[in-house]
Write an enzyme that holds these catalytic residues in place. Structure first.
Site, mmCIF file in Angstrom:
data_model
loop_
_atom_site.group_PDB
_atom_site.id
_atom_site.type_symbol
_atom_site.label_atom_id
_atom_site.label_comp_id
_atom_site.label_asym_id
_atom_site.label_seq_id
_atom_site.Cartn_x
_atom_site.Cartn_y
_atom_site.Cartn_z
ATOM 1 N N SER A 98 -65.993 61.144 12.573
ATOM 2 C CA SER A 98 -65.990 61.025 11.113
ATOM 3 C C SER A 98 -65.090 62.054 10.437
ATOM 4 O O SER A 98 -63.893 62.090 10.661
ATOM 5 C CB SER A 98 -67.435 61.103 10.614
ATOM 6 N N ASP A 125 -63.111 58.219 9.667
ATOM 7 C CA ASP A 125 -63.516 56.891 10.153
ATOM 8 C C ASP A 125 -63.762 55.915 9.012
ATOM 9 O O ASP A 125 -64.233 54.801 9.233
ATOM 10 C CB ASP A 125 -64.742 56.987 11.065
ATOM 11 N N ASP A 132 -65.898 55.618 6.552
ATOM 12 C CA ASP A 132 -67.196 55.122 6.100
ATOM 13 C C ASP A 132 -67.591 55.760 4.773
ATOM 14 O O ASP A 132 -68.648 55.477 4.234
ATOM 15 C CB ASP A 132 -68.292 55.331 7.162
ATOM 16 N N ASP A 174 -62.439 59.363 4.643
ATOM 17 C CA ASP A 174 -62.543 60.341 5.729
ATOM 18 C C ASP A 174 -62.007 59.701 7.010
ATOM 19 O O ASP A 174 -61.496 58.577 6.984
ATOM 20 C CB ASP A 174 -63.985 60.848 5.891
#
EC number: 5.4.2.10
Length: 449
Positions: free
Chosen positions: A100, A243, A245, A241
């Site tokens: 992440s 990833d 999400d 960010d």
């Protein structure tokens, strides 16, 4: 051994804590537990742009294949895309290799069940138990029973972009947008989605090289995007960010717009459309009191959960709410996806700005953020509940709460990982709450000595 799974899967420094050996074991155990009884299970595997992704993917996939499952490898793709595509492709599970917003040396492995939801604590514990028991009773497969790896050729990215675009009605023509992809998983999907919807798209940090993910970029470091939005007169900036999400925004004046503002704006819009189920948004205890005050004016309820998007989602599922999220920009739209989705959030915001005819900063005036002060008090792990037991501390909290008189609050949260409690105060006067927070933290520290 302690608990292997944290709040967001298994995470650690790649090749040191999260080794290829551990990735193999997680692939093997995860595939076995999540697909028991299925004839030839399918598991979707995606990752972000970290250099360690290839190493961990190879090991994870080897584990998946060893128990007879098929691994469908879709390459670099956002985490929420795996959640969505696991459902769309009728896969038996999904796995994302990502850490992440963490720096490049970290990586993580996160599982989704066949419905696209993060695993329950119980399932995670079952996976860990299987690893610790050295795969007792797991059959050793040979010959035609071993699984196959299937390399996917770009269809997954296309399907996810089409899905994200379908979450708004109309287009984004005439909107000047700046995107910061954090050199992460959204570097194709977010740019393509906005372009295809007709926006004038300007992009920074969309050239991943394996080691520049999240480096001075994205939602954790929005400084470059702030400067870019103002300099290039963009109407809105959107930062993802690693990833993708989560998503934070920048208004046309260069102000950072966090998840509380995004929830307020999107909650109001959903209510206007008659789609805000039970007239409620779900937030965490760390959301700013200004959000509660703003929502009260709009006659919208706020329900609070523990910190963590998994707790927000649990509450949303339990009571069928439409939207929830965190200050950090994890926003969940339950009509669209089963997890926080940065691109879906970005598209909703951009669409609201376009359709409203207002500037983004005007839309953000829905909420006034109260000053917030956070002070850590060092407390031994076995005394973290002292603020609930000690009469003097309880009395001081009551006094502060009374003096704030509804326009502020005290929140004390024990850290889950360190020997400290976090003392958080909100109120209208920054100087006053700063003094009160430090005073309360000192009192707590004095009482444990």
């Amino acid at each position: 051994m302690g608990r292997m799974f944290g709040t967001d899967g298994v995470r650690g420094i790649a090749n040191k804590e999260l080794t290829a050996d551990l990735a193999y074991k997680l692939g093997k155990a995860g595939a076995f537990i999540l697909t028991e009884g299925t004839h030839r299970p399918k598991i979707l595997v995606g990752m972000d742009t970290r250099i360690s992704g290839d190493m961990l993917e190879s090991a994870l996939v080897a584990g998946i294949l060893s128990v007879g499952a098929e691994a469908i490898c879709v390459g670099v793709i956002p985490t929420p895309a795996i959640a969505y595509l696991t459902r769309k492709y009728n896969a038996d599970a999904g796995v994302v290799i990502s850490a992440s917003h963490n720096p490049v040396e970290y990586n993580g492995i996160k599982f989704f069940n066949k419905n696209g939801y993060k695993l329950s604590d119980e399932l995670e514990d079952n996976i860990q138990a299987l690893i610790e028991n050295n795969f007792k009773d797991v059959p050793v497969l040979t010959g035609e029973n071993i699984g196959r790896k299937i390399e996917e050729d770009g269809e997954a990215i296309r399907d996810y972009i089409d899905f994200a675009k379908s979450t708004i009605k109309g287009d984004l023509k005439g909107l000047k947008v700046a995107l910061d992809c954090a050199n992460g998983a959204s570097y194709i999907t977010s740019v393509e989605a906005f372009k295809e919807l007709g926006a004038e798209v300007h992009v920074i940090n969309n050239k991943p090289d394996g080691i520049n993910i999240n480096r001075n970029s994205g939602s954790t470091h929005p400084e470059d995007l702030i400067e870019y939005v103002v300099k290039n007169s963009c109407q809105i900036g959107l930062a993802f960010d690693g990833d993708a999400d989560r998503c934070l925004a920048i208004d046309e004046k260069g102000n950072l717009i966090n998840g509380d503002f995004i929830l307020a704006i999107c909650g109001k819009e959903l209510k206007k459309q008659g789609r805000l189920k039970k007239n409620t948004i779900v937030v965490t205890v760390m959301s700013n009191l200004g959000l509660d005050i703003a929502m009260k004016k709009e006659e919208i309820n706020t329900i609070k959960t523990k910190v963590g998007d998994r707790y927000v989602l649990e509450e949303m599922l339990r009571n069928d709410y439409a939207i929830g999220g965190e200050q950090s920009g994890h926003i969940i739209f339950s009509d669209y996806n089963t997890t926080g989705d940065g691109l879906v959030t970005a598209l909703q915001l951009a669409h609201i700005v376009k359709e409203s005819g207002k500037t983004f900063s005007e839309l953000c005036s829905i909420m006034k953020e109260l000053p917030q002060v956070l002070v850590n008090a060092k407390v031994p792990n076995d005394q973290k509940d002292i603020y609930l037991k000690d009469e003097e501390i309880k009395s001081e909290i009551d006094t502060i709460t009374k003096n704030l008189d509804g326009s502020g609050r005290v929140l004390i949260r024990p850290s889950g990982t360190e020997p400290l409690v976090r003392v958080m105060l909100e109120g209208e006067n920054q100087g006053e709450i700063d003094k009160l927070a430090h005073g309360l933290a000192k009192l707590i520290e004095k009482k444990v000595k």
